[in-house]
Design a protein around this motif. Structure first.
Motif: not given
Length: 190
Positions: A147-161
């Motif tokens: 989605x090129x013009x999205x404006x909300x994003x899910x955070x990167x997952x840490x190595x804890x998951x």
């Protein structure tokens, strides 16, 4: 770290570039994903309360400013009169709180009373990010699109998951998009 012995889980659908929203709406419509969301966030039982969800104000408004059926909604807003503005004051299926800690504390207490073992964090971007340190499990629908013009994003997952399970790749004929459901579990400290 569970919140008062209640599992905190996040659920979201995201694109290949981690987009979860555009103009305060989902950038796609995949009915299997919406059914998955409903199935995950409601646990059929004899109680009126079949699920508990925590969300930010914008997420609540993106759903038509209505609490989800059979679930209790905790809406985080810094606006002190938001409950009155939205006609939510005095309702027993929607509570306006002013920070994530209050939402989690009240939701955990309610979950205990309703015999629910999971509290669901359902968005948006800031709430997902803030709740990450309390999160035990994450249910993501990975949608094979950018989605090129999205404006909300899910955070990167840490190595804890780590990935606990994933579905087969599926295809939605209406949107012509491929997707799969993936469950991530937080690693237990050794």
């Amino acid at each position: 770290m569970s919140y008062a012995h209640t599992e905190v889980a996040q659920i979201a659908a995201l694109s290949s570039n981690r987009c979860i929203g555009k103009n305060n709406d989902l950038p796609w419509h995949i009915s299997a994903d919406l059914q998955h969301f409903k199935k995950m966030t409601t646990k059929p039982n004899d109680s009126d309360i079949q699920g508990i969800v925590i969300m930010g104000r914008k997420t609540f408004e993106s759903m038509g400013s209505k609490p989800l059926p059979k679930r209790v909604s905790f809406i985080i807003s810094t606006q002190l009169d938001y409950a009155e503005q939205q006609g939510l004051a005095g309702r027993d299926n929607a509570y306006v709180v002013h920070n994530l800690d209050d939402a989690l504390t009240q939701a955990a207490s309610l979950a205990h009373g309703a015999h629910l073992d999971t509290i669901w964090v359902i968005g948006g971007e800031r709430v997902f990010k803030e709740a990450m340190r309390y999160t035990d499990r994450i249910e993501l629908t990975h949608i094979d699109t950018d989605i090129a013009d999205g404006d909300a994003f899910f955070p990167e997952l840490s190595d804890n998951f780590t990935i606990a399970s994933e579905s087969e790749q599926m295809h939605d004929d209406k949107s012509n998009l491929d997707f799969k459901f993936v469950t991530y579990q937080k690693k237990v400290a050794e």
